[in-house]
Design a protein around this motif. Sequence first.
Motif, PDB file in Angstrom:
ATOM      1  N   THR A  85      31.969  14.702   3.029  1.00  0.00           N
ATOM      2  CA  THR A  85      31.237  13.434   2.865  1.00  0.00           C
ATOM      3  C   THR A  85      29.754  13.651   2.573  1.00  0.00           C
ATOM      4  O   THR A  85      29.003  12.697   2.438  1.00  0.00           O
ATOM      5  CB  THR A  85      31.354  12.583   4.149  1.00  0.00           C
ATOM      6  N   LYS A  86      29.344  14.920   2.460  1.00  0.00           N
ATOM      7  CA  LYS A  86      27.914  15.180   2.204  1.00  0.00           C
ATOM      8  C   LYS A  86      27.491  14.585   0.859  1.00  0.00           C
ATOM      9  O   LYS A  86      28.266  14.557  -0.087  1.00  0.00           O
ATOM     10  CB  LYS A  86      27.643  16.691   2.186  1.00  0.00           C
ATOM     11  N   PRO A  87      26.219  14.104   0.764  1.00  0.00           N
ATOM     12  CA  PRO A  87      25.748  13.523  -0.498  1.00  0.00           C
ATOM     13  C   PRO A  87      25.715  14.548  -1.633  1.00  0.00           C
ATOM     14  O   PRO A  87      25.472  15.737  -1.399  1.00  0.00           O
ATOM     15  CB  PRO A  87      24.331  13.024  -0.168  1.00  0.00           C
ATOM     16  N   GLU A  88      25.966  14.071  -2.847  1.00  0.00           N
ATOM     17  CA  GLU A  88      25.980  14.940  -4.028  1.00  0.00           C
ATOM     18  C   GLU A  88      24.968  14.444  -5.064  1.00  0.00           C
ATOM     19  O   GLU A  88      24.877  13.243  -5.326  1.00  0.00           O
ATOM     20  CB  GLU A  88      27.389  14.977  -4.633  1.00  0.00           C
ATOM     21  N   TYR A  89      24.244  15.380  -5.634  1.00  0.00           N
ATOM     22  CA  TYR A  89      23.287  15.105  -6.703  1.00  0.00           C
ATOM     23  C   TYR A  89      23.731  15.935  -7.899  1.00  0.00           C
ATOM     24  O   TYR A  89      23.713  17.161  -7.845  1.00  0.00           O
ATOM     25  CB  TYR A  89      21.864  15.486  -6.271  1.00  0.00           C
ATOM     26  N   ALA A  90      24.144  15.254  -8.953  1.00  0.00           N
ATOM     27  CA  ALA A  90      24.732  15.958 -10.100  1.00  0.00           C
ATOM     28  C   ALA A  90      23.732  16.064 -11.248  1.00  0.00           C
ATOM     29  O   ALA A  90      22.874  15.194 -11.430  1.00  0.00           O
ATOM     30  CB  ALA A  90      25.990  15.234 -10.560  1.00  0.00           C
ATOM     31  N   PHE A  91      23.864  17.140 -12.025  1.00  0.00           N
ATOM     32  CA  PHE A  91      22.988  17.407 -13.164  1.00  0.00           C
ATOM     33  C   PHE A  91      23.837  17.495 -14.425  1.00  0.00           C
ATOM     34  O   PHE A  91      24.845  18.197 -14.453  1.00  0.00           O
ATOM     35  CB  PHE A  91      22.229  18.720 -12.948  1.00  0.00           C
ATOM     36  N   ILE A  92      23.406  16.786 -15.452  1.00  0.00           N
ATOM     37  CA  ILE A  92      24.154  16.755 -16.706  1.00  0.00           C
ATOM     38  C   ILE A  92      23.174  16.656 -17.871  1.00  0.00           C
ATOM     39  O   ILE A  92      22.046  16.180 -17.708  1.00  0.00           O
ATOM     40  CB  ILE A  92      25.150  15.560 -16.717  1.00  0.00           C
ATOM     41  N   GLY A  93      23.607  17.096 -19.043  1.00  0.00           N
ATOM     42  CA  GLY A  93      22.763  16.981 -20.230  1.00  0.00           C
ATOM     43  C   GLY A  93      23.513  17.533 -21.420  1.00  0.00           C
ATOM     44  O   GLY A  93      24.605  18.082 -21.279  1.00  0.00           O
ATOM     45  N   ARG A  94      22.918  17.388 -22.579  1.00  0.00           N
ATOM     46  CA  ARG A  94      23.543  17.974 -23.767  1.00  0.00           C
ATOM     47  C   ARG A  94      23.527  19.491 -23.642  1.00  0.00           C
ATOM     48  O   ARG A  94      22.700  20.056 -22.941  1.00  0.00           O
ATOM     49  CB  ARG A  94      22.774  17.541 -25.018  1.00  0.00           C
ATOM     50  N   SER A  95      24.427  20.131 -24.348  1.00  0.00           N
ATOM     51  CA  SER A  95      24.482  21.591 -24.327  1.00  0.00           C
ATOM     52  C   SER A  95      23.130  22.182 -24.721  1.00  0.00           C
ATOM     53  O   SER A  95      22.453  21.654 -25.598  1.00  0.00           O
ATOM     54  CB  SER A  95      25.549  22.067 -25.307  1.00  0.00           C
ATOM     55  N   ASN A  96      22.757  23.242 -24.030  1.00  0.00           N
ATOM     56  CA  ASN A  96      21.511  23.980 -24.312  1.00  0.00           C
ATOM     57  C   ASN A  96      20.235  23.241 -23.936  1.00  0.00           C
ATOM     58  O   ASN A  96      19.169  23.527 -24.477  1.00  0.00           O
ATOM     59  CB  ASN A  96      21.437  24.388 -25.789  1.00  0.00           C
ATOM     60  N   VAL A  97      20.331  22.312 -22.989  1.00  0.00           N
ATOM     61  CA  VAL A  97      19.147  21.552 -22.575  1.00  0.00           C
ATOM     62  C   VAL A  97      18.365  22.307 -21.487  1.00  0.00           C
ATOM     63  O   VAL A  97      17.263  21.918 -21.115  1.00  0.00           O
ATOM     64  CB  VAL A  97      19.555  20.128 -22.107  1.00  0.00           C
ATOM     65  N   GLY A  98      18.962  23.418 -21.000  1.00  0.00           N
ATOM     66  CA  GLY A  98      18.269  24.208 -19.974  1.00  0.00           C
ATOM     67  C   GLY A  98      18.696  23.838 -18.559  1.00  0.00           C
ATOM     68  O   GLY A  98      17.926  23.984 -17.614  1.00  0.00           O
ATOM     69  N   LYS A  99      19.934  23.389 -18.436  1.00  0.00           N
ATOM     70  CA  LYS A  99      20.432  22.904 -17.137  1.00  0.00           C
ATOM     71  C   LYS A  99      20.521  24.014 -16.085  1.00  0.00           C
ATOM     72  O   LYS A  99      20.030  23.861 -14.976  1.00  0.00           O
ATOM     73  CB  LYS A  99      21.795  22.233 -17.358  1.00  0.00           C
ATOM     74  N   SER A 100      21.155  25.127 -16.446  1.00  0.00           N
ATOM     75  CA  SER A 100      21.313  26.227 -15.484  1.00  0.00           C
ATOM     76  C   SER A 100      19.953  26.783 -15.050  1.00  0.00           C
ATOM     77  O   SER A 100      19.735  27.052 -13.870  1.00  0.00           O
ATOM     78  CB  SER A 100      22.167  27.346 -16.092  1.00  0.00           C
ATOM     79  N   SER A 101      19.053  26.927 -16.014  1.00  0.00           N
ATOM     80  CA  SER A 101      17.699  27.432 -15.687  1.00  0.00           C
ATOM     81  C   SER A 101      16.988  26.481 -14.730  1.00  0.00           C
ATOM     82  O   SER A 101      16.305  26.912 -13.799  1.00  0.00           O
ATOM     83  CB  SER A 101      16.864  27.590 -16.959  1.00  0.00           C
TER      84      SER A 101
END
Length: 203
Positions: free
Chosen positions: A22-38
């Motif tokens: 039940t812990k809160p989740e904060y999700a990250f999304i974007g177009r490919s190569n937007v630098g998400k993992s970095s």
Amino acid sequence: MLIKKSEFCISAPTVLKCPNDTKPEYAFIGRSNVGKSSLINMLCNHKGLAKTSSKPGKTLLINHFIINNEWYLVDLPGYGYAKSSKTMRNKLEQMITQYILQRKQLINLFVLIDIRHEQQKIDREFIDWLGESKVPFSIIFTKADKLTAGKAKQNVAQWMNALKDSWEELPPYFVSSAETKEGREEILNYIDVINASLSETIG
């Protein structure tokens, strides 16, 4: 917020396989190569947490990372990667849609936008869909170090102004750079404030 601990938890192929928690989740999304993992690695101060790749379309699963044993950071597959097959695109789209609309633990979705480009149709359509679906989200402009401070500010202003043609209230936004750690404190504080208000509600 001080991140003392960040650990990979699970890669789920569907929303049903996400953690039974039940812990809160904060999700990250974007177009490919937007630098998400970095960006995720920069926020967590953990260089190899999310796998970075020069090849777009690397994230194909819903990746959960547990932060301070208190909340989840969720790395979602990118949208709109043209080189993947139509079947794969449809599968990812379905996975993303189901997670965003069905996951009750999702507190906020961070939509990543490359600060160097003017508003792209695919990003705008995605953001409009989030608004129509009443999904709480914020925008993170990435790669701010690639522009001068003045140009970055100008691009952000133009991008946000373009939303005014159909948005009465503009979503919150942050300017970030994985290289210089710009925006790190603001984004983490934003999450911290939301978590604190959730604790009060539960308490």
